[in-house]
Design a protein around this motif. Structure first.
Motif, PDB file in Angstrom:
ATOM      1  N   GLU A 175       0.822  -1.210   0.000  1.00 49.69           N
ATOM      2  CA  GLU A 175       0.000   0.000   0.000  1.00 49.69           C
ATOM      3  C   GLU A 175       0.856   1.260   0.000  1.00 49.69           C
ATOM      4  OE1 GLU A 175      -3.789   1.958   2.440  1.00 49.69           O
ATOM      5  OE2 GLU A 175      -3.089  -0.066   2.885  1.00 49.69           O
ATOM      6  N   THR A 180      -0.935  -0.166  -3.787  1.00 52.85           N
ATOM      7  CA  THR A 180      -1.795  -1.313  -4.068  1.00 52.85           C
ATOM      8  C   THR A 180      -2.418  -1.786  -2.765  1.00 52.85           C
ATOM      9  OG1 THR A 180      -0.398  -2.003  -5.923  1.00 52.85           O
ATOM     10  CG2 THR A 180      -1.862  -3.658  -4.978  1.00 52.85           C
ATOM     11  N   ALA A 182      -4.622  -4.384  -0.632  1.00 59.86           N
ATOM     12  CA  ALA A 182      -5.184  -5.732  -0.530  1.00 59.86           C
ATOM     13  C   ALA A 182      -6.547  -5.615   0.139  1.00 59.86           C
ATOM     14  CB  ALA A 182      -4.256  -6.631   0.282  1.00 59.86           C
ATOM     15  N   ASP A 219      -7.228  -7.020  -5.095  1.00 60.69           N
ATOM     16  CA  ASP A 219      -7.220  -5.597  -4.776  1.00 60.69           C
ATOM     17  C   ASP A 219      -8.635  -5.047  -4.780  1.00 60.69           C
ATOM     18  OD1 ASP A 219      -7.941  -5.200  -7.437  1.00 60.69           O
ATOM     19  OD2 ASP A 219      -5.986  -4.439  -8.065  1.00 60.69           O
ATOM     20  N   LEU A 225      -3.986 -10.360  -6.809  1.00 60.14           N
ATOM     21  CA  LEU A 225      -2.838  -9.613  -6.300  1.00 60.14           C
ATOM     22  C   LEU A 225      -1.726 -10.545  -5.810  1.00 60.14           C
ATOM     23  CD1 LEU A 225      -2.202  -6.583  -5.533  1.00 60.14           C
ATOM     24  CD2 LEU A 225      -3.071  -7.159  -3.263  1.00 60.14           C
TER      25      LEU A 225
END
Length: 252
Positions: A175, A180, A182, A219, A225
Motif C-alpha cells: 500500500e 496497491t 489488498a 485488490d 494480487l
C-alpha cells in the motif's frame, strides 16, 4: 444443460475469459451442477458461448486452480463436491494476527526469487506464461522457534522489485510503496502431514500435523494480487474464524 442464461456480451469491455469464468461460477453454484456433475464438453460450451476453446479453457483453468472444478482424462470436467467452509467478513495479515494476540514475531528465513509461473499461477493471475513473477518465502514464528512457512507469489502489475524490506508488514509495503491495497481474501484450509522439507523448515518431525492454508488475495478492483500458501505447525497454532449471524428475515 441448466436453464441459466449463459450468454457472453461480445461488446462488453470485460474480457471474454472473465465473462466465461463468471458464467462457469454460476453453473457451479446452480442446483443442477452440485455434487460432482460433469460440465458440458468444451466444444459444445465454447460454441454456445461463441468463444474459442482457448478462451474457455483459460476460464476453466482458473477454476481448476481454485479447486472448484476438476479434470479427469477421458471423462471430462466436473464440479468438485463442496467441502465445509467458513467465511469471515474481516481478515488480517499475519503480522496483524500476531499483534492482536500479543505475540512478538521473529523471521527465521526470508528468500526472494523470480520464477516462471506454473499453469495454475498463469491462470490465476491472467499473465503471460513466460513472464517471471516474484516469489517470497518466509519462515516465521515466536522467539522460541518457527511455526509457519509462507510462500507468496505476486502479480507483476504491482511493480515489486525484490529490493523491498520484507521484514516490514507485507500489505503495508504494497500500500505505502506500491499504492496497491489488498482488499479481499479468499481462503481454503485443510490438514496435511509434514514431509522432510516442511519438517526441516518448521523444526518438527516428519509426519507431524500441519494446518495448510491457501489464500487468494485481490485488490479493490477484484484483480488478483497475491497467491499465498501457509504451512502451520498444528501444535503451535489455532486458526479462529469469527462470523456474525445475520438476523433472519420475517416471514411474509
Amino acid at each position: 444443460m441448466t436453464k441459466l442464461n449463459l450468454k457472453i456480451d461480445h461488446k462488453s469491455p470485460i474480457p471474454l475469459h472473465v465473462q466465461a469464468e463468471n458464467l462457469l461460477r454460476q453453473l457451479i453454484e446452480s442446483a443442477d451442477y452440485q455434487d460432482g456433475k460433469l460440465l458440458p464438453n468444451e466444444v459444445d460450451l465454447a460454441k454456445r458461448l461463441a468463444i474459442s476453446r482457448a478462451t474457455l479453457r483459460q476460464a476453466i483453468n482458473k477454476l481448476v486452480f481454485e479447486e472448484l472444478l476438476e479434470r479427469k482424462r477421458g471423462v471430462g470436467t466436473k464440479v468438485v463436491k463442496k467441502r465445509f467452509s467458513s467465511r469471515s467478513n474481516n481478515w488480517l495479515s499475519f503480522t496483524q494476527e500476531m499483534a492482536a494476540r500479543g505475540i512478538p514475531v521473529k523471521n527465521f528465513e526470508l528468500h526472494i526469487s523470480w520464477e516462471i509461473p506454473n499453469e495454475g499461477l498463469v491462470s490465476f493471475f491472467g499473465i503471460d506464461p513466460d513472464q517471471k513473477i516474484l516469489k517470497l518465502e518466509r519462515v516465521r514464528g515466536r522467539v522460541e522457534g518457527p511455526f509457519v512457512y509462507f510462500v507468496s507469489y505476486f502479480h507483476p502489475r504491482i511493480g515489486l522489485t525484490g529490493d523491498e524490506d520484507f521484514k516490514r508488514p507485507l500489505y503495508d509495503i504494497l500500500e505505502t510503496d506500491h499504492h496497491t491495497v489488498a482488499d479481499l481474501s479468499k481462503e481454503e484450509i485443510s490438514a496435511m502431514v509434514a514431509d522432510k522439507f516442511l519438517a526441516n523448515k518448521l523444526d518438527t518431525q516428519v509426519g507431524a500435523a500441519i494446518l495448510f492454508r491457501k489464500r487468494y488475495v485481490f485488490d479493490q478492483a477484484d484483480r488478483p494480487l497475491e497467491f499465498n500458501l501457509g504451512y502451520y505447525k498444528a501444535d503451535s497454532f489455532v486458526y479462529t474464524v469469527e462470523s456474525r449471524r445475520q438476523a433472519a428475515r420475517p416471514l411474509s
